[in-house]
Enzyme design. Structure first.
Site, PDB file in Angstrom:
ATOM      1  CB  ALA A  66      32.626  29.076  47.612  1.00  0.00           C
ATOM      2  N   GLY A 109      29.280  29.694  43.558  1.00  0.00           N
ATOM      3  CA  GLY A 109      28.317  29.066  44.471  1.00  0.00           C
ATOM      4  C   GLY A 109      27.036  29.885  44.614  1.00  0.00           C
ATOM      5  CD  GLU A 112      28.096  25.892  41.774  1.00  0.00           C
ATOM      6  OE1 GLU A 112      28.801  26.629  42.487  1.00  0.00           O
ATOM      7  OE2 GLU A 112      28.464  24.768  41.404  1.00  0.00           O
ATOM      8  CD  GLU A 132      32.690  28.364  40.220  1.00  0.00           C
ATOM      9  OE1 GLU A 132      32.462  28.775  39.060  1.00  0.00           O
ATOM     10  OE2 GLU A 132      31.789  28.155  41.056  1.00  0.00           O
TER      11      GLU A 132
HETATM   12  N1  CAA Z   1      34.883  35.242  48.447  1.00  0.00           N
HETATM   13  C1  CAA Z   1      35.409  36.073  49.363  1.00  0.00           C
HETATM   14  N2  CAA Z   1      35.343  37.426  49.275  1.00  0.00           N
HETATM   15  C2  CAA Z   1      34.731  37.941  48.194  1.00  0.00           C
HETATM   16  C3  CAA Z   1      34.168  37.139  47.188  1.00  0.00           C
HETATM   17  C4  CAA Z   1      34.248  35.723  47.356  1.00  0.00           C
HETATM   18  N3  CAA Z   1      33.709  34.867  46.464  1.00  0.00           N
HETATM   19  N4  CAA Z   1      33.641  37.942  46.231  1.00  0.00           N
HETATM   20  C5  CAA Z   1      33.865  39.212  46.636  1.00  0.00           C
HETATM   21  N5  CAA Z   1      34.525  39.221  47.832  1.00  0.00           N
HETATM   22  C6  CAA Z   1      34.967  40.379  48.607  1.00  0.00           C
HETATM   23  C7  CAA Z   1      36.186  41.029  47.957  1.00  0.00           C
HETATM   24  O1  CAA Z   1      37.362  40.344  48.349  1.00  0.00           O
HETATM   25  C8  CAA Z   1      36.102  42.426  48.529  1.00  0.00           C
HETATM   26  O2  CAA Z   1      36.568  42.391  49.869  1.00  0.00           O
HETATM   27  P1  CAA Z   1      37.611  43.511  50.400  1.00  0.00           P
HETATM   28  O3  CAA Z   1      36.806  44.793  50.349  1.00  0.00           O
HETATM   29  O4  CAA Z   1      37.921  43.063  51.799  1.00  0.00           O
HETATM   30  O5  CAA Z   1      38.765  43.542  49.467  1.00  0.00           O
HETATM   31  C9  CAA Z   1      34.591  42.676  48.595  1.00  0.00           C
HETATM   32  O6  CAA Z   1      33.979  41.385  48.555  1.00  0.00           O
HETATM   33  C10 CAA Z   1      34.075  43.487  47.424  1.00  0.00           C
HETATM   34  O7  CAA Z   1      34.499  42.844  46.217  1.00  0.00           O
HETATM   35  P2  CAA Z   1      35.263  43.615  45.011  1.00  0.00           P
HETATM   36  O8  CAA Z   1      36.094  44.734  45.555  1.00  0.00           O
HETATM   37  O9  CAA Z   1      35.964  42.582  44.206  1.00  0.00           O
HETATM   38  O10 CAA Z   1      34.008  44.229  44.223  1.00  0.00           O
HETATM   39  P3  CAA Z   1      33.853  44.474  42.666  1.00  0.00           P
HETATM   40  O11 CAA Z   1      32.558  45.224  42.506  1.00  0.00           O
HETATM   41  O12 CAA Z   1      35.101  45.091  42.099  1.00  0.00           O
HETATM   42  O13 CAA Z   1      33.716  43.013  42.017  1.00  0.00           O
HETATM   43  C11 CAA Z   1      32.861  40.741  41.857  1.00  0.00           C
HETATM   44  C12 CAA Z   1      32.608  42.196  42.337  1.00  0.00           C
HETATM   45  C13 CAA Z   1      32.845  40.716  40.331  1.00  0.00           C
HETATM   46  C14 CAA Z   1      31.717  39.904  42.413  1.00  0.00           C
HETATM   47  C15 CAA Z   1      34.224  40.267  42.367  1.00  0.00           C
HETATM   48  O14 CAA Z   1      34.285  40.467  43.773  1.00  0.00           O
HETATM   49  C16 CAA Z   1      34.506  38.803  42.109  1.00  0.00           C
HETATM   50  O15 CAA Z   1      34.906  38.452  41.020  1.00  0.00           O
HETATM   51  N6  CAA Z   1      34.329  37.941  43.148  1.00  0.00           N
HETATM   52  C17 CAA Z   1      34.672  36.535  43.078  1.00  0.00           C
HETATM   53  C18 CAA Z   1      33.678  35.754  42.256  1.00  0.00           C
HETATM   54  C19 CAA Z   1      34.106  34.309  42.157  1.00  0.00           C
HETATM   55  O16 CAA Z   1      35.153  33.966  41.647  1.00  0.00           O
HETATM   56  N7  CAA Z   1      33.246  33.405  42.671  1.00  0.00           N
HETATM   57  C20 CAA Z   1      33.501  31.986  42.645  1.00  0.00           C
HETATM   58  C21 CAA Z   1      33.952  31.536  44.011  1.00  0.00           C
HETATM   59  S1  CAA Z   1      34.437  29.840  44.026  1.00  0.00           S
HETATM   60  C22 CAA Z   1      32.994  28.969  44.171  1.00  0.00           C
HETATM   61  O17 CAA Z   1      31.922  29.510  44.307  1.00  0.00           O
HETATM   62  C23 CAA Z   1      33.139  27.446  44.179  1.00  0.00           C
HETATM   63  C24 CAA Z   1      31.841  26.726  44.181  1.00  0.00           C
HETATM   64  O18 CAA Z   1      31.352  26.331  43.135  1.00  0.00           O
HETATM   65  C25 CAA Z   1      31.173  26.365  45.431  1.00  0.00           C
END
Ligand code: CAA
Length: 258
Positions: A66, A109, A112, A132
């Site tokens: 998400a 998500g 999921e 999460e």
């Molecule tokens: N939402 C919004 N933006 C996201 C994102 C997310 N879930 N995941 C990555 N991005 C964005 C980052 O903010 C970044 O944007 P900017 O360049 O503008 O800063 C871009 O994508 C690239 O990401 P990273 O620089 O972080 O890349 P990385 O290779 O260092 O790491 C990653 C990759 C491990 C996927 C890391 O981005 C990460 O941990 N992302 C979040 C994962 C997460 O927590 N997901 C759960 C979301 S909550 C959810 O999904 C609830 C549900 O059950 C419905």
């Protein structure tokens, strides 16, 4: 298909392909993307020329979940009003089979969404996780329920409570994915599998998917009764007559989807 901003759609024979297309945001599932995805899947579901669908992301990320930036300031009521859970539910109500072609991150998500699909073809680089907990919440699109049913309690607890990722080979070992292939071929492999299923008797495919998914909802007795009704129902189709005649006549059946 209408103009989309967050996804791309293509058809490959009888297979409808949706590519999640927010590469800079790791295909984070903002509301716009989810609405477009649902719209495209529904259009393919309603199209007689399509027999199965594939959802894919990029090589680096199927989807990182998400959109955290979109959600960060939301209140509980905002989330309820956005109807996100209705969207997930509607994806699970698609009748034709959906294959997730997963490479790289399938997180939150994104994991999921893959679990909502009927089959998963993973590249060797795929990683499944529910991070999460690291941002102060829990999965909100079925992760706690679907992962537990597939993996069992022990591993689901580690994933949800302690951000444990599953690499592709572990996901295969635990029955989360159907097959793992080199990164160069995961999409082709998913399209091939979808093409094979799309070439089969359409009504039987639909009822087979429905019956298997009922195993997650119903008691064994109710599930067996539902299966039996679906089995009987297929004897009212032209394709059942065609399939069995073709077997007896030693020829290849020609399906009508009726
Ligand atoms: N939402 C919004 N933006 C996201 C994102 C997310 N879930 N995941 C990555 N991005 C964005 C980052 O903010 C970044 O944007 P900017 O360049 O503008 O800063 C871009 O994508 C690239 O990401 P990273 O620089 O972080 O890349 P990385 O290779 O260092 O790491 C990653 C990759 C491990 C996927 C890391 O981005 C990460 O941990 N992302 C979040 C994962 C997460 O927590 N997901 C759960 C979301 S909550 C959810 O999904 C609830 C549900 O059950 C419905």
């Amino acid at each position: 298909m209408p103009e989309y901003t967050d996804i791309l759609t293509e058809t490959h024979g009888r297979v409808g392909l949706v590519r999640l297309n927010r590469p800079k945001a790791m295909n984070a599932l903002r509301s716009q993307l989810l609405a477009e995805l649902l719209d495209a899947l529904r259009a393919f579901d309603a199209d007689d020329a399509i027999g199965a669908m594939v959802i894919t992301g990029s090589e680096r990320a199927f989807s990182a979940g998400a959109d955290i930036k979109e959600m960060a300031d939301a209140t509980a009521v905002d989330l309820m009003n956005r109807g996100l859970s209705d969207g997930w539910h509607r994806i699970s109500a698609i009748r034709k089979p959906i294959i997730a072609a997963v490479s790289g991150f399938a997180l939150g998500g994104g994991c999921e969404l893959a679990l909502l699909c009927d089959l998963i073809v993973a590249s060797e680089t795929a990683q499944f996780g529910q991070p999460e907990i690291t941002i102060g919440v829990i999965p909100g699109a079925g992760g706690t329920q679907r992962l537990t049913r597939i993996l069992g309690k022990a591993l689901a607890m580690e994933m949800v409570l302690n951000n444990r990722f599953l690499k592709a080979d572990e996901a295969l070992q635990h029955g989360l994915v159907n097959r793992v292939v080199p990164v160069e071929s995961y999409l082709d492999e998913a399209l091939k599998l979808a093409g094979e299923i799309a070439a089969r008797a359409p009504v039987a495919v639909r009822l087979g998917k429905e019956a298997i998914n009922k195993a997650y909802e119903l008691s064994l007795a109710e599930g067996l009764a539902a299966e039996q009704r679906a089995f009987y129902l297929l004897f009212s189709t032209e394709d059942q007559k065609e399939g069995m005649s073709a077997f007896v006549e030693k020829r290849v059946p020609v399906w009508q989807g009726r």
